[in-house]
Design a protein around this motif. Structure first.
Motif, PDB file in Angstrom:
ATOM      1  N   MET A 266       1.050  -1.026   0.690  1.00 61.82           N
ATOM      2  CA  MET A 266      -0.297   0.248   0.010  1.00 61.82           C
ATOM      3  C   MET A 266       1.031   1.454  -0.641  1.00 61.82           C
ATOM      4  N   LYS A 267       0.362   2.496  -0.611  1.00 56.65           N
ATOM      5  CA  LYS A 267       1.334   3.144  -0.771  1.00 56.65           C
ATOM      6  C   LYS A 267       0.473   4.214   0.560  1.00 56.65           C
ATOM      7  N   VAL A 268       1.343   4.661   1.437  1.00 53.97           N
ATOM      8  CA  VAL A 268       0.591   5.858   2.274  1.00 53.97           C
ATOM      9  C   VAL A 268       1.791   6.934   2.529  1.00 53.97           C
ATOM     10  N   PHE A 269       1.047   7.989   2.469  1.00 58.10           N
ATOM     11  CA  PHE A 269       1.106   9.396   2.455  1.00 58.10           C
ATOM     12  C   PHE A 269       1.246   9.878   4.604  1.00 58.10           C
ATOM     13  N   VAL A 270       2.337  10.647   4.089  1.00 56.14           N
ATOM     14  CA  VAL A 270       2.339  10.422   6.206  1.00 56.14           C
ATOM     15  C   VAL A 270       1.938  11.888   6.518  1.00 56.14           C
ATOM     16  N   THR A 271       1.903  12.509   7.132  1.00 51.87           N
ATOM     17  CA  THR A 271       2.619  14.208   7.641  1.00 51.87           C
ATOM     18  C   THR A 271       2.740  13.944   8.856  1.00 51.87           C
ATOM     19  N   GLY A 272       3.502  14.749   9.409  1.00 49.53           N
ATOM     20  CA  GLY A 272       4.496  14.403   9.963  1.00 49.53           C
ATOM     21  C   GLY A 272       5.387  13.409  10.523  1.00 49.53           C
ATOM     22  N   GLY A 273       5.690  12.875   9.556  1.00 53.75           N
ATOM     23  CA  GLY A 273       6.073  11.493   9.749  1.00 53.75           C
ATOM     24  C   GLY A 273       7.480  11.430  10.693  1.00 53.75           C
ATOM     25  N   ALA A 274       7.797  12.681  10.614  1.00 58.15           N
ATOM     26  CA  ALA A 274       9.781  12.668  10.942  1.00 58.15           C
ATOM     27  C   ALA A 274       9.635  12.725  12.320  1.00 58.15           C
ATOM     28  N   GLY A 275       8.462  13.376  13.120  1.00 56.43           N
ATOM     29  CA  GLY A 275       7.890  12.864  14.545  1.00 56.43           C
ATOM     30  C   GLY A 275       8.315  11.916  15.160  1.00 56.43           C
ATOM     31  N   TYR A 276       7.643  12.361  16.634  1.00 52.27           N
ATOM     32  CA  TYR A 276       8.672  11.292  17.521  1.00 52.27           C
ATOM     33  C   TYR A 276       7.784   9.951  17.330  1.00 52.27           C
ATOM     34  N   ILE A 277       5.895  10.228  16.948  1.00 47.63           N
ATOM     35  CA  ILE A 277       5.365   8.861  17.102  1.00 47.63           C
ATOM     36  C   ILE A 277       5.409   8.428  15.498  1.00 47.63           C
ATOM     37  N   GLY A 278       5.455   8.684  14.770  1.00 48.39           N
ATOM     38  CA  GLY A 278       6.031   9.335  13.265  1.00 48.39           C
ATOM     39  C   GLY A 278       6.789   8.846  12.939  1.00 48.39           C
ATOM     40  N   SER A 279       8.090   9.081  13.293  1.00 46.44           N
ATOM     41  CA  SER A 279       9.121   7.924  13.429  1.00 46.44           C
ATOM     42  C   SER A 279       8.977   6.630  13.389  1.00 46.44           C
ATOM     43  N   HIS A 280       8.659   5.774  14.430  1.00 48.25           N
ATOM     44  CA  HIS A 280       8.232   5.000  15.316  1.00 48.25           C
ATOM     45  C   HIS A 280       7.512   4.302  13.794  1.00 48.25           C
TER      46      HIS A 280
ATOM     47  N   LEU B 295      -0.080  14.890  -2.926  1.00 48.68           N
ATOM     48  CA  LEU B 295      -0.620  14.099  -3.234  1.00 48.68           C
ATOM     49  C   LEU B 295      -1.169  13.291  -4.337  1.00 48.68           C
ATOM     50  N   ALA B 296      -1.602  14.570  -5.319  1.00 45.17           N
ATOM     51  CA  ALA B 296      -1.505  13.836  -6.563  1.00 45.17           C
ATOM     52  C   ALA B 296      -0.062  13.728  -7.128  1.00 45.17           C
ATOM     53  N   ASP B 297       1.645  13.962  -6.378  1.00 43.95           N
ATOM     54  CA  ASP B 297       2.466  12.932  -7.205  1.00 43.95           C
ATOM     55  C   ASP B 297       2.300  11.626  -6.970  1.00 43.95           C
ATOM     56  N   PHE B 298       2.028  11.593  -5.664  1.00 49.29           N
ATOM     57  CA  PHE B 298       2.623  10.202  -4.931  1.00 49.29           C
ATOM     58  C   PHE B 298       1.698   9.720  -4.527  1.00 49.29           C
ATOM     59  N   ALA B 299       0.276  10.097  -4.827  1.00 50.16           N
ATOM     60  CA  ALA B 299      -1.111   9.180  -5.775  1.00 50.16           C
ATOM     61  C   ALA B 299      -1.404   7.851  -4.421  1.00 50.16           C
ATOM     62  N   PRO B 300      -1.877   8.666  -2.937  1.00 53.52           N
ATOM     63  CA  PRO B 300      -1.603   7.268  -1.825  1.00 53.52           C
ATOM     64  C   PRO B 300      -2.964   6.400  -2.166  1.00 53.52           C
ATOM     65  N   ASP B 301      -2.757   5.410  -1.553  1.00 53.36           N
ATOM     66  CA  ASP B 301      -4.213   4.538  -0.896  1.00 53.36           C
ATOM     67  C   ASP B 301      -4.038   4.549   0.199  1.00 53.36           C
ATOM     68  N   ALA B 302      -3.030   5.034   1.142  1.00 50.27           N
ATOM     69  CA  ALA B 302      -4.234   5.952   2.368  1.00 50.27           C
ATOM     70  C   ALA B 302      -3.543   7.400   3.373  1.00 50.27           C
ATOM     71  N   VAL B 303      -3.852   7.456   4.000  1.00 49.11           N
ATOM     72  CA  VAL B 303      -2.950   8.833   4.876  1.00 49.11           C
ATOM     73  C   VAL B 303      -3.028   8.566   6.091  1.00 49.11           C
ATOM     74  N   ILE B 304      -2.074   8.413   7.177  1.00 47.26           N
ATOM     75  CA  ILE B 304      -1.514   8.891   8.077  1.00 47.26           C
ATOM     76  C   ILE B 304      -1.208  10.374   8.189  1.00 47.26           C
ATOM     77  N   HIS B 305      -2.110  10.748   9.860  1.00 48.81           N
ATOM     78  CA  HIS B 305      -1.546  12.610   9.768  1.00 48.81           C
ATOM     79  C   HIS B 305      -1.323  12.915  11.085  1.00 48.81           C
ATOM     80  N   PHE B 306      -0.239  12.948  11.669  1.00 50.91           N
ATOM     81  CA  PHE B 306       0.226  13.486  12.061  1.00 50.91           C
ATOM     82  C   PHE B 306       0.509  14.713  12.438  1.00 50.91           C
TER      83      PHE B 306
END
Length: 341
Positions: A1-15, A69-80
């Motif tokens: 699955m292609k997952v777009f993660v906002t705030g992915g460098a943060g504490y919970i996001g990175s884990h 989002l248009a460039d990556f075309a994700p199947d799902a998003v995790i919003h941190f």
């Protein structure tokens, strides 16, 4: 699955990235690094031996989000991505509403443009406010008592309305209790900017010598030892909950709010004692007056997470403290100054 993660460098996001990449998902991180470091992403790549796409961007920038989002075309998003300090939210409410609420609206609009229909949202148990009963279950009234909690509750409402109005949409609102700990490698962990707002990173900084002592606010509560009791969850368990939530969102429709905790309380003194076992020396503390608004106990009902996500916690307080100490002792000043190492 292609997952777009906002705030992915943060504490919970990175884990969570570690678990997403280990499970074979393709990941794109969108982060402005206002409370995180690109070094965390470098270490995630090292830990997983997998690459990811990283975009330096702000969720308040609707055009940048739409393009990403248009460039990556994700199947799902995790919003941190969001601001998260209760005290700061009292002083800067407009910044919190702009980032946490308007930013979420921007993200949903960008998802619509990219025809992405699945989202997992990083929410908080602060949406419940004062406990009317314990444990907190998902039917407990939502009545936040500070701007941070109100922005999380409003963002939940926006997402729920979007899911209702959007055919085949699926949204999971994960209400975190108290994430603590670090990855077992000691390579990624919590790196708060300035004075820590939460108990464990403060204890860790006392243990490593960055701060003189811990203030325990009140020791006369109706708990086992008089100190406040909270539901602490290992960040690795929390990351696993996001992986489970992505799977659930792929097979379900509608919107579900789900608590993410252990279902058990740990007092301040119990946490300090566990940290002393982890670091091998005493933690200096003093008892201070109670803080306004603090409650004696807060812990989660976890039945819904077990039922819908087939998820439950696996790591105890000693694992939480041991991993935190490994991270803190090996990285006493946190991540290097934003540069990849």
């Amino acid at each position: 699955m292609k997952v777009f993660v906002t705030g992915g460098a943060g504490y919970i996001g990175s884990h969570t990235l570690v678990q997403l990449l280990a499970a074979g998902h393709e990941v794109c991180v969108f982060d402005n690094y206002c409370n995180s470091s690109p070094a965390a992403l470098a270490r995630v790549r090292q830990l997983t031996n997998r690459d990811l796409t990283a975009i330096d961007g702000d969720i308040r920038d609707a055009d940048a989000l739409t393009r990403a989002l248009a460039d990556f075309a994700p199947d799902a998003v995790i919003h941190f991505a969001g601001l998260k300090a209760v005290g700061e939210s009292n002083a800067m409410p407009l910044a919190y509403y702009q980032t946490n609420v308007t930013g979420t609206m921007n993200l949903l609009a960008a998802m619509d443009a990219a025809e992405c229909r699945r989202i997992v949202f990083s929410s908080s148990a602060t949406v419940y406010g004062e406990a009317r009963y314990l444990p907190f279950d998902e039917d407990h009234p939502v009545a936040p008592t500070n701007p941070y909690g109100r922005t999380k509750a409003m963002a939940e409402g926006v997402i729920a309305d979007w899911a209702t109005a959007t055919p085949a949409a699926s949204a999971v609102l994960l209400r975190y209790f108290n994430p603590v700990g670090a990855h077992e490698s000691g390579r990624i962990g919590e790196d708060p900017q300035g004075i820590p707002n939460n108990l464990m990173p403060f204890v860790a900084q006392v243990a490593v010598g960055r701060r003189d002592k811990l203030a325990i606010f009140g020791d006369d509560y109706e708990t086992r030892d008089g100190t406040g009791e909270r539901d602490y969850i290992h960040v690795v368990d929390l990351a696993a909950a996001h992986l489970a939530a992505i799977g659930y969102a792929a097979r379900a429709e509608g919107c579900q709010a789900i608590n993410v905790g252990t279902g058990q309380g740990i007092t301040v003194k119990e946490l300090v004692a566990a940290y002393e076992r982890a670091c091998g020396h005493p933690i200096a503390y003093e008892v201070a007056p109670r803080r306004p608004g603090d409650v004696a106990s807060s812990y989660a009902a976890t039945d819904k997470a077990e039922r819908l996500l087939q998820w439950r916690t696996a790591l105890d307080v000693d694992a939480m403290c041991a991993s935190s100490w490994r991270w803190q002792s090996e990285n006493p000043d946190g991540y290097p100054g934003g540069a990849e190492d």
